[in-house]
Design a protein around this motif. Structure first.
Motif, mmCIF file in Angstrom:
data_model
loop_
_atom_site.group_PDB
_atom_site.id
_atom_site.type_symbol
_atom_site.label_atom_id
_atom_site.label_comp_id
_atom_site.label_asym_id
_atom_site.label_seq_id
_atom_site.Cartn_x
_atom_site.Cartn_y
_atom_site.Cartn_z
ATOM 1 N N ILE A 1 0.822 -1.213 0.000
ATOM 2 C CA ILE A 1 0.000 0.000 0.000
ATOM 3 C C ILE A 1 0.855 1.262 0.000
ATOM 4 C CG2 ILE A 1 -1.874 -1.164 1.207
ATOM 5 C CD1 ILE A 1 -1.043 0.187 3.752
ATOM 6 N N LEU A 2 2.131 1.141 0.368
ATOM 7 C CA LEU A 2 3.000 2.310 0.418
ATOM 8 C C LEU A 2 3.440 2.753 -0.968
ATOM 9 C CD1 LEU A 2 5.279 1.231 3.407
ATOM 10 C CD2 LEU A 2 3.259 2.697 3.478
ATOM 11 N N GLY A 3 3.300 1.881 -1.970
ATOM 12 C CA GLY A 3 3.756 2.201 -3.321
ATOM 13 C C GLY A 3 2.688 2.828 -4.192
ATOM 14 N N SER A 4 1.525 3.124 -3.632
ATOM 15 C CA SER A 4 0.454 3.726 -4.409
ATOM 16 C C SER A 4 -0.271 4.757 -3.555
ATOM 17 C CB SER A 4 -0.531 2.642 -4.875
ATOM 18 O OG SER A 4 -1.204 2.066 -3.762
ATOM 19 N N TRP A 5 -1.277 5.385 -4.155
ATOM 20 C CA TRP A 5 -2.036 6.399 -3.426
ATOM 21 C C TRP A 5 -2.920 5.781 -2.359
ATOM 22 C CZ3 TRP A 5 -3.869 10.928 -7.068
ATOM 23 C CH2 TRP A 5 -2.732 11.569 -7.559
ATOM 24 N N GLU A 6 -2.947 4.459 -2.316
ATOM 25 C CA GLU A 6 -3.706 3.792 -1.264
ATOM 26 C C GLU A 6 -3.157 4.128 0.119
ATOM 27 O OE1 GLU A 6 -5.167 -0.747 -0.016
ATOM 28 O OE2 GLU A 6 -3.814 -0.428 -1.719
ATOM 29 N N THR A 7 -1.890 4.553 0.141
ATOM 30 C CA THR A 7 -1.287 4.904 1.430
ATOM 31 C C THR A 7 -2.012 6.060 2.104
ATOM 32 O OG1 THR A 7 0.819 5.438 2.509
ATOM 33 C CG2 THR A 7 0.364 6.552 0.446
ATOM 34 N N PHE A 8 -2.691 6.919 1.303
ATOM 35 C CA PHE A 8 -3.434 8.034 1.893
ATOM 36 C C PHE A 8 -4.719 7.563 2.565
ATOM 37 C CE2 PHE A 8 -0.977 10.139 -1.537
ATOM 38 C CZ PHE A 8 -0.225 10.983 -0.745
ATOM 39 N N ASN A 9 -5.184 6.357 2.197
ATOM 40 C CA ASN A 9 -6.381 5.816 2.848
ATOM 41 C C ASN A 9 -6.122 5.456 4.301
ATOM 42 O OD1 ASN A 9 -7.763 6.055 0.419
ATOM 43 N ND2 ASN A 9 -7.349 3.940 -0.201
ATOM 44 N N VAL A 10 -4.861 5.161 4.608
ATOM 45 C CA VAL A 10 -4.494 4.786 5.988
ATOM 46 C C VAL A 10 -3.572 5.838 6.591
ATOM 47 C CG1 VAL A 10 -4.785 2.320 5.615
ATOM 48 C CG2 VAL A 10 -2.591 3.378 5.080
ATOM 49 N N MET A 11 -3.685 7.044 6.094
ATOM 50 C CA MET A 11 -2.782 8.118 6.521
ATOM 51 C C MET A 11 -2.879 8.410 8.007
ATOM 52 S SD MET A 11 -2.433 11.878 4.789
ATOM 53 C CE MET A 11 -1.167 13.054 5.303
ATOM 54 N N PHE A 12 -4.078 8.253 8.571
ATOM 55 C CA PHE A 12 -4.274 8.596 9.975
ATOM 56 C C PHE A 12 -4.398 7.353 10.854
ATOM 57 C CE2 PHE A 12 -5.919 12.127 7.452
ATOM 58 C CZ PHE A 12 -5.233 13.194 8.008
ATOM 59 N N SER A 13 -4.025 6.193 10.321
ATOM 60 C CA SER A 13 -4.090 4.952 11.089
ATOM 61 C C SER A 13 -2.719 4.619 11.669
ATOM 62 C CB SER A 13 -4.577 3.801 10.184
ATOM 63 O OG SER A 13 -4.598 2.585 10.885
ATOM 64 N N ARG A 14 -2.549 4.867 12.954
ATOM 65 C CA ARG A 14 -1.310 4.562 13.675
ATOM 66 C C ARG A 14 -0.103 5.275 13.068
ATOM 67 N NH1 ARG A 14 -1.760 -1.930 15.018
ATOM 68 N NH2 ARG A 14 -3.956 -1.932 15.557
#
Length: 415
Positions: A47-60
């Protein structure tokens, strides 16, 4: 770990089977299924290699930290307060060049960035050293059980040593939490110490038929020691020496005995590595200077942003003939001021966010038992160790039925 599940587990149903049935399904597992993040050490890296990382931006992450956004709110309030000053004090805003003020905001950036880089490197290296020490300790316990199984050590003797070995890891984890609480202003030594030892006393061991991890007599002895986990391994080593003297394992001059003792030393080295990585922090002089420079740099950026905002506001009022300012401001000068304001807002907003974020990450990594976002999931590692040990005991008890040969024994045991 759920004590009800541990109490129901026996030789016919090992802890691993209970885990498969869902008795050990934790909240972390549910979170991992939804966002791919189980804990600070176990997550889906893709998930860190795509914009999906912004979906978990505020998770831990640091982006969900109240400390970060609280500091940013205070800095913006400072900027607004400072922005009031130029329109009140300046007689001719056209004489002030907002672009010159923007350059001042870059004064400490290089120094702060360099110091933060060293601090982050030190913190993450200590975090890795702490994890490596724990894993070394847990692997030593697994290997010790393997040696006992291969040598056919009597079950009561094996369980006694393995309980002490497992207790050392469990107690080390609890002690580090206890020592971390000592730094709190509300710390009550008597209350916290009693709670820690009560937790140890009530902890059952699934791989030993639910027996208590440590009995009351042992706990009373350990209370008077400075380093209980290491003392437990000293007892384990002495017990192993007794097994060799009684003929249950090869004698002391043999390589096998040396290998078993090396496991005790490896476990002790893991304990020392964990304690060293936690107790030996970044020198206070360096850490305090770094934190001060970060906060000063953030305040300086907020002040510069406020000054530029105030100058541009005054120039705008002057262009409309409001406020009784002397002189005139041209359209070109006003446009340049707006351009400087935009650049200053970007630099003086992103800079403090980045530096404050990196500082909070470094502090979080330096205290892996104080911050939930970077906490080492030792409870999960201990749970996995207990499952592995229960599996081994369960399978060895049925070795002849499953594999067609009897369990090995260095010394023949009585009927």
């Amino acid at each position: 770990m759920a004590s009800s599940a541990q109490g129901s587990c026996n030789e016919s149903e090992p802890l691993a089977k209970a885990a498969q049935k869902g008795d050990y399904k934790s909240i972390e597992d549910g979170e991992a299924s939804s966002n791919g993040i189980r804990n600070s050490m176990n997550y889906r890296a893709s998930i860190l290699g795509s914009w999906e990382t912004f979906n978990v931006m505020f998770s831990r992450t640091v982006w969900g930290s109240d400390k970060l956004w609280g500091m940013l709110r205070r800095l913006y309030c400072l900027s607004l307060v400072v922005a009031i000053v130029p329109p009140l004090l300046v007689h001719n805003p056209a004489d002030l060049k907002a672009s010159r003020l923007t350059a001042v905001s870059q004064f400490l950036n290089v120094v702060v960035g360099l110091l933060l880089g060293f601090f982050l490197t030190s913190s993450i290296n200590r975090w890795y050293a702490c994890v490596a020490g724990f894993l070394e300790l847990l692997d030593a316990i697994r290997n010790l059980q393997m040696q006992f199984i291969a040598l056919g050590v009597p079950k009561d003797q094996e369980n006694h040593i393995l309980r002490h070995a497992y207790a050392s890891a469990f107690l080390l984890y609890e002690q580090l939490h206890y020592e971390n609480k000592k730094l709190s202003r509300t710390f009550c030594e008597e209350k916290e110490s009693a709670a820690m030892w009560e937790k140890v006393a009530k902890k059952p061991t699934a791989f030993c038929d639910g027996e208590p991890l440590l009995d009351e007599k042992t706990i009373e002895i350990l209370k008077d020691t400075r380093d209980p986990p290491s003392v437990l391994w000293t007892w384990a080593a002495a017990h192993i020496g007794r097994l060799a003297a009684d003929g249950w394992i090869p004698a002391m001059p043999t390589p096998t005995y040396g290998r078993v003792m090396n496991l005790c030393q490896s476990a002790h080295a893991g304990i020392r590595a964990v304690r060293a990585s936690i107790c030996v922090q970044t020198p206070w002089n360096y850490a305090q200077c770094l934190a001060s420079l970060v906060h000063i740099n953030n305040a300086l950026n907020a002040t510069i942003l406020g000054c530029v905002l105030g100058v541009v506001s005054a120039s705008t009022l002057q262009s409309y003939g409001i406020g009784g300012y002397s002189g005139n401001v041209s359209t070109e000068e006003l446009e340049n001021d707006y351009e400087s304001l935009l650049v200053t807002m970007i630099l003086c907003s992103l800079g403090p966010i980045v530096y404050q974020s990196l500082l909070l990450i470094g502090i979080s990594l330096a205290q892996p038992f104080d911050d939930a976002d970077s906490r080492i999931p030792m409870d999960r590692l201990l749970e996995q160790l207990e499952i592995d040990m229960s599996d081994s005991i369960h399978l060895i008890a049925r070795l002849e039925d499953k594999m067609g040969f009897k369990p090995p024994a260095f010394k023949a045991q009585g009927p």
